[in-house]
Design a protein around this motif. Structure first.
Motif, PDB file in Angstrom:
ATOM      1  N   SER A  63       0.893  -1.139   0.000  1.00 17.17           N
ATOM      2  CA  SER A  63       0.000   0.000   0.000  1.00 17.17           C
ATOM      3  C   SER A  63       0.940   1.198   0.000  1.00 17.17           C
ATOM      4  O   SER A  63       2.120   1.020   0.272  1.00 17.17           O
ATOM      5  CB  SER A  63      -0.991  -0.016   1.166  1.00 17.17           C
ATOM      6  OG  SER A  63      -0.413   0.357   2.362  1.00 17.17           O
ATOM      7  N   HIS A  67       2.352 -11.052   3.380  1.00 18.58           N
ATOM      8  CA  HIS A  67       1.254 -11.173   4.328  1.00 18.58           C
ATOM      9  C   HIS A  67       1.565 -12.316   5.291  1.00 18.58           C
ATOM     10  O   HIS A  67       1.929 -13.411   4.851  1.00 18.58           O
ATOM     11  CB  HIS A  67      -0.065 -11.476   3.611  1.00 18.58           C
ATOM     12  CG  HIS A  67      -0.596 -10.321   2.824  1.00 18.58           C
ATOM     13  ND1 HIS A  67      -0.101  -9.985   1.578  1.00 18.58           N
ATOM     14  CD2 HIS A  67      -1.564  -9.411   3.115  1.00 18.58           C
ATOM     15  CE1 HIS A  67      -0.769  -8.933   1.129  1.00 18.58           C
ATOM     16  NE2 HIS A  67      -1.663  -8.562   2.036  1.00 18.58           N
ATOM     17  N   ASP A 101       1.127  -1.967  16.567  1.00 20.78           N
ATOM     18  CA  ASP A 101       0.659  -1.675  15.215  1.00 20.78           C
ATOM     19  C   ASP A 101       1.520  -0.657  14.487  1.00 20.78           C
ATOM     20  O   ASP A 101       1.484  -0.574  13.271  1.00 20.78           O
ATOM     21  CB  ASP A 101      -0.779  -1.145  15.252  1.00 20.78           C
ATOM     22  CG  ASP A 101      -1.759  -2.208  15.740  1.00 20.78           C
ATOM     23  OD1 ASP A 101      -1.515  -3.379  15.438  1.00 20.78           O
ATOM     24  OD2 ASP A 101      -2.730  -1.856  16.417  1.00 20.78           O
ATOM     25  N   SER A 144       0.176  -4.738  10.833  1.00 19.91           N
ATOM     26  CA  SER A 144       0.108  -5.836  11.796  1.00 19.91           C
ATOM     27  C   SER A 144       0.044  -7.202  11.122  1.00 19.91           C
ATOM     28  O   SER A 144       0.173  -8.224  11.786  1.00 19.91           O
ATOM     29  CB  SER A 144      -1.110  -5.656  12.706  1.00 19.91           C
ATOM     30  OG  SER A 144      -2.310  -5.700  11.948  1.00 19.91           O
ATOM     31  N   GLN A 169       3.028   1.754   3.218  1.00 13.38           N
ATOM     32  CA  GLN A 169       3.240   0.625   4.126  1.00 13.38           C
ATOM     33  C   GLN A 169       4.565  -0.093   3.896  1.00 13.38           C
ATOM     34  O   GLN A 169       5.182  -0.573   4.841  1.00 13.38           O
ATOM     35  CB  GLN A 169       2.075  -0.370   4.001  1.00 13.38           C
ATOM     36  CG  GLN A 169       0.797   0.148   4.639  1.00 13.38           C
ATOM     37  CD  GLN A 169      -0.361  -0.793   4.409  1.00 13.38           C
ATOM     38  OE1 GLN A 169      -0.443  -1.446   3.380  1.00 13.38           O
ATOM     39  NE2 GLN A 169      -1.264  -0.854   5.369  1.00 13.38           N
ATOM     40  N   PRO A 209      -5.539  -9.251   6.026  1.00 13.26           N
ATOM     41  CA  PRO A 209      -5.578  -7.850   5.594  1.00 13.26           C
ATOM     42  C   PRO A 209      -4.194  -7.337   5.208  1.00 13.26           C
ATOM     43  O   PRO A 209      -3.171  -7.870   5.636  1.00 13.26           O
ATOM     44  CB  PRO A 209      -6.094  -7.124   6.838  1.00 13.26           C
ATOM     45  CG  PRO A 209      -5.625  -7.971   7.982  1.00 13.26           C
ATOM     46  CD  PRO A 209      -5.693  -9.384   7.484  1.00 13.26           C
ATOM     47  N   THR A 210      -4.171  -6.299   4.392  1.00 16.00           N
ATOM     48  CA  THR A 210      -2.917  -5.662   4.007  1.00 16.00           C
ATOM     49  C   THR A 210      -2.673  -4.482   4.944  1.00 16.00           C
ATOM     50  O   THR A 210      -3.026  -3.341   4.634  1.00 16.00           O
ATOM     51  CB  THR A 210      -2.967  -5.199   2.539  1.00 16.00           C
ATOM     52  OG1 THR A 210      -3.304  -6.298   1.713  1.00 16.00           O
ATOM     53  CG2 THR A 210      -1.635  -4.620   2.110  1.00 16.00           C
ATOM     54  N   ASP A 211      -2.126  -4.769   6.116  1.00 20.93           N
ATOM     55  CA  ASP A 211      -1.794  -3.711   7.058  1.00 20.93           C
ATOM     56  C   ASP A 211      -0.505  -4.072   7.787  1.00 20.93           C
ATOM     57  O   ASP A 211       0.003  -5.189   7.660  1.00 20.93           O
ATOM     58  CB  ASP A 211      -2.937  -3.449   8.050  1.00 20.93           C
ATOM     59  CG  ASP A 211      -3.405  -4.707   8.753  1.00 20.93           C
ATOM     60  OD1 ASP A 211      -2.543  -5.581   9.031  1.00 20.93           O
ATOM     61  OD2 ASP A 211      -4.602  -4.843   9.034  1.00 20.93           O
TER      62      ASP A 211
END
Length: 447
Positions: A348, A376, A415, A390, A351, A386-388
């Motif tokens: 992202s 991931h 996070d 964490s 990110q 999810p793409t974050d």
């Protein structure tokens, strides 16, 4: 039993127990190999502690003022280090280090003969217990001695506790990196003067021999960072092309040696500079300069160049951030990203750079960021992960396969970019599944 020898004898017994039932090293099971390797490490570290005490005593009995009565001279050697090196088969430098560590960790007496504790008691205790070896102890002791006149004994005592707590389980290179970061943290005003010294040592030599051009370069952090990032990016792209069956350089398609590909990278950079070719072959290599907002506003402290161990001054951060191809990373007090520069690319938009900041490269083995990819943790397709931050981690290709094939688990604590990455081994690797800290937090000085 001597208190000095007790840890050494215990380590020897542990090695004997883990070796039980095997005739030679080739007869050991996988579990035994790990246990024996650990036991040998413990034995070597405790032997270092005993040997350093003996080496210090040999040096005392060989001091110059004894003249012909010097122990080393009586044995036919000019110095204690030569005597020790001959008996151990090590280098004179290794012997000098043993003497230095033994002297620095030995109990002392004052002018009237009263007993005093060792100058650095925590290092002495960790060395004798086998938690650190003589090489790591030498790095720590040299650093602590150097910092006393700069920050005072009280601050150095706190640094000693921190280093002794963090060093066990780290390689010597990781201990060296940790000390470099800690020095910048304790003495930020000294970063810029040290940069001047490093710039003064920068050099590049070229000469021809037997039809080959030989190049030997030593670069300071500011000028070395873009060179390192570009070469790493080229190497990463080259390996990716080989893996995907693409032939970027047909005459050399079968070359897999890293040093050869790095030579190709240097040639490519020179050709690009002369002909302005496309930079796609650098695989998106980027130089990132990281700095805290408070330090930037107050013009104090230091910053870090991604992939470079040596911290840089705020003046260098400002100068590099003004150049093209350098991304400034500015972080607020709560860890939120305030400025990622002009970079726009996915895991992202920001990110990937946030993961680079948190993990510092491959979170498992420490390879630089340019040789990693964002993955991931919970798979996107299989686990709807999810793409974050964490659920993301930077891994090189080798570690990615190792973790998935062997069954390691990854857990993220926190996070923000100040989060920590923990790796949990599978039960067949460690029945207790003891978490192992990875990423930048493994060696970083966190405030």
């Amino acid at each position: 039993m001597s208190n000095t020898l007790a840890p050494l004898l215990e380590a020897a017994r542990l090695l004997e127990q883990t070796w039980a039932g095997a005739g030679s090293g080739s007869d050991l099971s996988r579990a035994q190999l790990i246990a024996v390797n650990d036991a040998i490490g413990q034995l070597k570290r405790t032997a270092d502690a005993v040997h350093s005490e003996v080496a210090a005593s040999v040096a005392f009995e060989s001091r110059r003022e004894l003249g012909p009565q010097s122990l080393a001279k009586q044995q036919g050697f000019r110095t204690a280090a030569q005597l020790i090196a001959m008996t151990t088969g090590a280098s004179t430098g290794d012997a000098v280090r043993l003497v230095k560590v033994g002297q620095a960790t030995a109990p002392r007496t004052n002018l009237i003969g009263e007993a005093l504790p060792a100058k650095f008691p925590d290092v002495r205790e960790a060395l004798r217990a086998g938690r650190i070896g003589a090489p790591a102890a030498d790095l720590i002791l040299t650093f602590l001695d150097r910092m006393i006149p700069k920050v005072g004994r009280e601050c150095v005592a706190e640094a000693e506790v921190f280093l002794v707590h963090q060093a066990p389980g780290l390689s010597l290179d990781e201990v060296r990196k940790m000390i470099t970061r800690l020095e910048a943290h304790l003495d930020p005003d000294g970063v810029e003067p040290r940069e001047g010294d490093l710039r003064g040592q920068a050099s590049l030599r070229m000469f021809q021999r037997a039809g080959m051009l030989h190049i030997n370069a030593v670069l300071d952090p500011e000028r070395g960072a873009p060179v390192q990032a570009a070469i790493h990016g080229f190497v990463s792209a080259e390996f990716a092309a080989k893996r995907d069956g693409r032939d970027r350089n047909a005459p050399d398609a079968d070359r897999h040696d890293l040093t050869a590909i790095q030579a190709d990278a240097l040639v490519h950079l020179a050709e690009h500079a002369l002909s302005c070719e496309s930079v796609e072959s650098l695989n998106g290599a980027t130089v990132v300069v990281r700095v805290d907002l408070q330090d930037l506003e107050s013009d104090t402290g230091s910053g870090l160049i991604d992939g470079i161990e040596q911290p840089v001054s705020i003046a260098t951060v400002r100068r590099m951030a003004a150049d093209g191809g350098v991304i400034p990373w500015v972080c607020g007090s709560d860890g939120e990203v305030l400025d990622w520069g002009r970079c726009r690319r996915l895991f992202s938009p920001a990110q990937k750079l946030a993961l680079r900041e948190r993990d510092g490269g491959c979170a498992f083995c420490g390879l630089p960021p340019s040789m990693t990819k964002a993955h991931h943790i919970r798979w996107w397709s299989r686990d709807a992960g999810p793409t974050d931050l964490s659920n993301g981690v930077l891994l090189c290709e080798t570690c990615q396969h190792l973790i998935h094939d062997v069954g390691w688990e990854i857990r993220i604590e926190g996070d923000s970019v100040f989060g920590k990455v923990w790796f949990l081994p599978p039960p067949h690797v460690d029945p207790l599944r003891t978490p192992r800290l990875g990423g930048r937090a493994r060696i970083e000085v966190l405030t």
